[in-house]
Design a protein around this motif. Structure first.
Motif, mmCIF file in Angstrom:
data_model
loop_
_atom_site.group_PDB
_atom_site.id
_atom_site.type_symbol
_atom_site.label_atom_id
_atom_site.label_comp_id
_atom_site.label_asym_id
_atom_site.label_seq_id
_atom_site.Cartn_x
_atom_site.Cartn_y
_atom_site.Cartn_z
ATOM 1 N N ASP A 17 0.885 -1.156 0.065
ATOM 2 C CA ASP A 17 0.050 -0.085 -0.175
ATOM 3 C C ASP A 17 0.915 1.161 -0.202
ATOM 4 O O ASP A 17 2.003 1.118 0.540
ATOM 5 N N ASP A 18 0.656 2.235 -0.688
ATOM 6 C CA ASP A 18 1.123 3.545 -0.773
ATOM 7 C C ASP A 18 1.655 4.263 0.374
ATOM 8 O O ASP A 18 2.379 4.813 1.042
ATOM 9 N N ALA A 19 0.444 4.121 1.376
ATOM 10 C CA ALA A 19 0.434 4.479 2.850
ATOM 11 C C ALA A 19 1.320 3.834 3.714
ATOM 12 O O ALA A 19 1.866 4.458 4.587
ATOM 13 N N LYS A 20 1.683 2.451 3.341
ATOM 14 C CA LYS A 20 2.534 1.778 4.082
ATOM 15 C C LYS A 20 3.617 1.227 3.499
ATOM 16 O O LYS A 20 3.733 -0.029 3.557
ATOM 17 N N PRO A 21 4.440 1.767 2.858
ATOM 18 C CA PRO A 21 5.370 1.091 1.818
ATOM 19 C C PRO A 21 6.381 0.434 2.670
ATOM 20 O O PRO A 21 7.040 -0.414 1.970
ATOM 21 N N THR A 22 6.621 0.513 3.857
ATOM 22 C CA THR A 22 7.796 -0.041 4.501
ATOM 23 C C THR A 22 7.350 -1.429 5.419
ATOM 24 O O THR A 22 8.084 -1.887 6.031
ATOM 25 N N ASP A 23 5.907 -1.581 5.429
ATOM 26 C CA ASP A 23 5.487 -2.713 6.277
ATOM 27 C C ASP A 23 6.111 -4.189 5.555
ATOM 28 O O ASP A 23 6.522 -4.121 4.412
ATOM 29 N N ARG A 24 6.075 -5.145 6.335
ATOM 30 C CA ARG A 24 6.452 -6.330 5.846
ATOM 31 C C ARG A 24 5.166 -7.243 5.702
ATOM 32 O O ARG A 24 4.447 -7.332 6.529
ATOM 33 N N LEU A 25 5.257 -7.791 4.270
ATOM 34 C CA LEU A 25 3.894 -8.404 4.206
ATOM 35 C C LEU A 25 4.319 -9.890 3.436
ATOM 36 O O LEU A 25 5.133 -9.967 2.963
ATOM 37 N N PHE A 26 3.384 -10.742 3.769
ATOM 38 C CA PHE A 26 3.710 -12.251 3.475
ATOM 39 C C PHE A 26 2.563 -12.770 2.509
ATOM 40 O O PHE A 26 1.334 -12.504 2.890
ATOM 41 N N VAL A 27 2.933 -13.602 1.677
ATOM 42 C CA VAL A 27 1.927 -14.416 0.732
ATOM 43 C C VAL A 27 2.142 -16.106 1.184
ATOM 44 O O VAL A 27 3.488 -16.385 1.497
ATOM 45 N N PRO A 28 1.223 -16.782 1.072
ATOM 46 C CA PRO A 28 1.457 -18.170 0.864
ATOM 47 C C PRO A 28 2.621 -18.412 -0.314
ATOM 48 O O PRO A 28 2.286 -17.869 -1.556
ATOM 49 N N SER A 29 3.561 -19.100 -0.009
ATOM 50 C CA SER A 29 4.684 -19.391 -1.060
ATOM 51 C C SER A 29 4.331 -20.470 -2.117
ATOM 52 O O SER A 29 4.915 -20.668 -3.180
ATOM 53 N N MET A 30 3.482 -21.237 -1.765
ATOM 54 C CA MET A 30 2.930 -22.627 -2.509
ATOM 55 C C MET A 30 1.622 -22.206 -3.125
ATOM 56 O O MET A 30 0.911 -21.230 -2.561
ATOM 57 N N LYS A 31 1.014 -23.081 -3.984
ATOM 58 C CA LYS A 31 -0.262 -22.842 -4.584
ATOM 59 C C LYS A 31 -1.262 -22.930 -3.597
ATOM 60 O O LYS A 31 -2.310 -22.322 -3.615
ATOM 61 N N THR A 32 -1.127 -24.111 -2.539
ATOM 62 C CA THR A 32 -2.090 -24.019 -1.594
ATOM 63 C C THR A 32 -1.309 -23.533 -0.341
ATOM 64 O O THR A 32 -0.081 -23.958 -0.035
ATOM 65 N N VAL A 33 -2.214 -23.175 0.761
ATOM 66 C CA VAL A 33 -1.433 -22.900 2.034
ATOM 67 C C VAL A 33 -0.697 -23.927 2.639
ATOM 68 O O VAL A 33 0.412 -24.233 2.902
ATOM 69 N N THR A 34 -1.488 -24.995 2.993
ATOM 70 C CA THR A 34 -0.982 -26.202 3.756
ATOM 71 C C THR A 34 -0.573 -27.312 2.824
ATOM 72 O O THR A 34 -1.102 -27.816 1.679
ATOM 73 N N VAL A 35 0.686 -27.540 2.847
ATOM 74 C CA VAL A 35 1.332 -28.539 1.936
ATOM 75 C C VAL A 35 1.970 -29.600 2.773
ATOM 76 O O VAL A 35 2.291 -29.618 3.863
ATOM 77 N N ASP A 36 2.486 -30.594 1.905
ATOM 78 C CA ASP A 36 3.254 -31.782 2.425
ATOM 79 C C ASP A 36 4.645 -31.056 3.104
ATOM 80 O O ASP A 36 5.418 -30.097 2.241
#
Length: 116
Positions: A59-78
């Motif tokens: 977000d332009d209002a918070k450009p220094t925050d740390r944001l995360f996304v699931p790294s694989m196609k599904t959240v829970t993986v083997d």
């Protein structure tokens, strides 16, 4: 200015500890700005894996925050698949941080830091 990776990881480990989960820094990355990956081991052979969000997620209002996304196609993986993914990331960028949380409920303690 963004918080140093080392400070963010230390605070995250403390947050996990306060909530009653075991968390450990498996790999120390670049002190200032190394990418951080969070693996949540559900202790049943599956894991959730989160990595840095792409720059377009900020977000332009918070450009220094740390944001995360699931790294694989599904959240829970083997768990083995999660380890393979982390090994590839290490070959690509040896300065990454890897934090592992053990939590049967799959709590990631990232609160509002996950984006889709």
């Amino acid at each position: 200015m963004r918080l140093k990776s080392s400070i963010w990881v230390a605070a995250y480990l403390r947050r996990c500890e306060v909530a009653g989960s075991f968390a450990v820094m498996r790999k120390r990355g670049a002190e200032e700005a190394g990418a951080i990956f969070i693996k949540v081991d559900r202790l049943d052979g599956t894991s959730d894996l989160f990595g840095p969000a792409p720059q377009t997620s900020f977000d332009d209002a918070k450009p220094t925050d740390r944001l995360f996304v699931p790294s694989m196609k599904t959240v829970t993986v083997d768990s083995a698949d999660a380890e393979e993914y982390l090994a590839k990331q290490l070959r690509y960028d040896p300065d990454i941080w890897i934090v592992e949380v053990e939590d049967r409920q799959g709590r990631n303690f990232l609160d509002d830091e996950i984006t889709r």
